[in-house]
Design an enzyme around this catalytic site. Structure first.
Site, PDB file in Angstrom:
ATOM      1  N   HIS A  21      -7.855  -5.467  -0.237  1.00 44.02           N
ATOM      2  CA  HIS A  21      -6.640  -4.707   0.052  1.00 44.02           C
ATOM      3  C   HIS A  21      -5.791  -5.519   1.020  1.00 44.02           C
ATOM      4  CE1 HIS A  21      -4.307  -1.037  -0.050  1.00 44.02           C
ATOM      5  NE2 HIS A  21      -4.269  -0.983   1.275  1.00 44.02           N
ATOM      6  N   ASP A  46      -9.913  -4.818  -4.463  1.00 46.16           N
ATOM      7  CA  ASP A  46      -9.352  -3.800  -3.571  1.00 46.16           C
ATOM      8  C   ASP A  46     -10.259  -2.572  -3.546  1.00 46.16           C
ATOM      9  OD1 ASP A  46      -7.749  -1.908  -2.226  1.00 46.16           O
ATOM     10  OD2 ASP A  46      -5.915  -2.768  -3.031  1.00 46.16           O
ATOM     11  N   SER A  72       0.825  -1.196   0.000  1.00 53.47           N
ATOM     12  CA  SER A  72       0.000   0.000   0.000  1.00 53.47           C
ATOM     13  C   SER A  72       0.870   1.261   0.000  1.00 53.47           C
ATOM     14  CB  SER A  72      -0.968  -0.044   1.190  1.00 53.47           C
ATOM     15  OG  SER A  72      -1.975   0.928   1.062  1.00 53.47           O
TER      16      SER A  72
END
Length: 221
Positions: free
Chosen positions: A197, A165, A114
């Site tokens: 995610h 996601d 991320s």
């Protein structure tokens, strides 16, 4: 300038590090969130040391964990300011870790998740020497227009992204691939069905194979 630090794993074979893998966590997390992934990679990379530095700031949204930079609006200009703000701290940490083990970027890889992927994709190509590999889970490329003019090295990249996601949309994957490729970086990428995610077993397997092919050549002594 604050110094970064975080949890570490020594090489599984018991000797000095011949390889280094740096794991960069996401927003609101810390190094402990990713360091255990090192045990999965250690099976293929027994001579590698692993380190997962905590990002430089406490998370401003939750007060828990850390952030590489604040996320107020989640827009491209914020990402660009953020990666540039945090880059000198990460660069200094990488310099120190490589020196600690007597290694160079050719012996090392960056893995990001991320916001950590944003940092890996920003810092990695701007190093004078190329890393053996960059792996990005569920991230994006900040400042895509700037990359071609600022890239100093061309490390191979693996990008992995969950199709479900809902934090960093998978639609951002293909533009990142296109921009990195146009800048001369070799890129492999995979959309991961059913994944949100996060990191799943399929993505981890792709990452282990990718790094084993780039860091696994030196035999444990």
């Amino acid at each position: 300038m604050p110094l970064l630090d975080g949890p570490r794993l020594a090489p599984a074979y018991g000797g000095p590090a011949q390889r280094l893998v740096v794991l960069l966590h996401g927003y609101g997390a810390d190094g402990h969130d990713l360091i255990e992934l090192g045990r999965d990679f250690a099976r293929a990379l027994p001579t590698a040391a692993f380190v997962a530095p905590n990002a430089p700031e406490r998370c401003d949204m939750t007060g828990l964990g850390y952030q590489w930079f604040p996320l107020s609006f989640r827009d491209p200009s914020e990402y660009w300011r953020g990666v540039n703000q945090a880059a000198p701290l990460l660069d200094a940490f990488l310099d120190d870790e490589l020196a600690r083990h007597g290694l160079t970027e050719a012996d090392a890889a960056l893995i990001g998740f991320s916001q950590g992927t944003m940092m890996a994709l920003h810092v990695g190509p701007r190093r004078r020497r190329a890393f053996a590999g960059l792996v990005g889970f569920s991230g994006l490329l900040a400042g895509p227009r700037e990359l071609a003019g600022e890239a100093r090295s061309k490390p191979p990249v693996l990008l992995l992204h969950g199709q479900e996601d809902d934090v960093v949309p998978v639609a951002l994957l293909e533009p990142a691939v296109a921009t990195l490729t146009a800048a001369g970086l070799p890129v492999e990428w995979h959309r991961l069905p059913g994944l949100g995610h996060g990191i799943d077993e399929a993505g981890l397997a792709f990452a282990v194979e990718f790094l084993a092919g780039r860091l696994g050549s030196r035999a444990a002594a």
